[in-house]
Design an enzyme around this catalytic site. Sequence first.
Site, PDB file in Angstrom:
ATOM      1  CE  LYS A  64      36.492  43.347  44.197  1.00 51.46           C
ATOM      2  NZ  LYS A  64      36.475  43.215  42.609  1.00 51.46           N
ATOM      3  CG  HIS A  83      32.540  41.109  40.517  1.00 55.56           C
ATOM      4  ND1 HIS A  83      32.774  41.964  39.436  1.00 55.56           N
ATOM      5  CD2 HIS A  83      33.200  41.362  41.379  1.00 55.56           C
ATOM      6  CE1 HIS A  83      33.493  42.935  39.875  1.00 55.56           C
ATOM      7  NE2 HIS A  83      33.772  42.357  41.348  1.00 55.56           N
TER       8      HIS A  83
END
Length: 361
Positions: A64, A83
């Site tokens: 992440k 992201h």
Amino acid sequence: MEHRAALTPATVKKLMDAGFKITVERSDQRIFDDEEYARVGCPLVAPLSWKTDAPADAYIVGLKELPENDDSPLRHKHIFFAHCFKNQGGWRELLQRFDVGKGTILDLEFLNDDNGKRVAAFGYMAGFAGSAVGIDVWCHQKIHGGKKSYGVIKPYPNEDALIKYTKERLAAAAAANDGKMPKVLVMGALGRCGTGACNFARKAGVPEENIIKWDINETKKGGPFPEILDADIFVNCIYLTKKIPPFLTRDLVNGPRNLSVICDVSCDTTNPNNPVPLYSINTTFDNPTVPVETSNPYPLDVISIDHLPTLLPRESSDMYSHDLLPTMLELKERHTSRTWQDAEKLFHQKLIASRTPNARL
């Protein structure tokens, strides 16, 4: 509270057998202990030592986001879920760090095979876990009647333990709700994520007739969809690629409804095209829900946790890493691998856009 790993000890062993040199940073948070990697022959090093010690040609493989409160240039090739390619919050700042450092993002979300399908995804487990949390929040509402906060979510050792717990909670909630079980509407039910959501509800004991499956045919007329209000739990599992009409609006939820729980597995919280525009923050395992303020006093809680598969971290990691392995093996010949070449081209397209004031990706 992220516990997953993109590469498990078993996958690492296969990569090493194929000639890869792999270094593992120590972690007391990861579901796989340091010793599990050491046993397959990986040298262990200090956390975040990649920033100063990793060779310039090393791939930095993570899962992440990178550490917050750091704007230092990034010089390596990073393989992770960045992201930042769909206008998410902070996208420009992150891309600029790679621009300054001459590094590269090879984003796990955009590794596709020759048919345009993702080579590996956590989607099934995200839907599975999202359904579990959504059902549990509904159970909490019925058992405690709004008199007690929901509390912290902790990962489960395996799927059987999660299902056993949920069955017990559903029995208690049904007893407090005149024997009624929840109606669960899954948006995107035919995809990997939606399949996971439906399967969990089924395994936990929600009657088949109470699992409402919506996909392209049910949504082709375009939202908003007042039919969602008839369900008790709404699990959004779509993969958003473009602007679409919202599924729900505040005016809708202000009116009469059975709906009291939304689990937004898709979690496009900071995406300007979020089709569930009723909340503005990501929730966490520490604070799993956020209430939607409505003129209707009936509760409406949103779950918007962006790493739901860590509810079952070992199983999620095993499944994902197994699927990712063939593509990781292609790194030996990255410049002839269409999957990796396309990922690098996409990064450079986004990088160019980040240099343009007021650009949108």
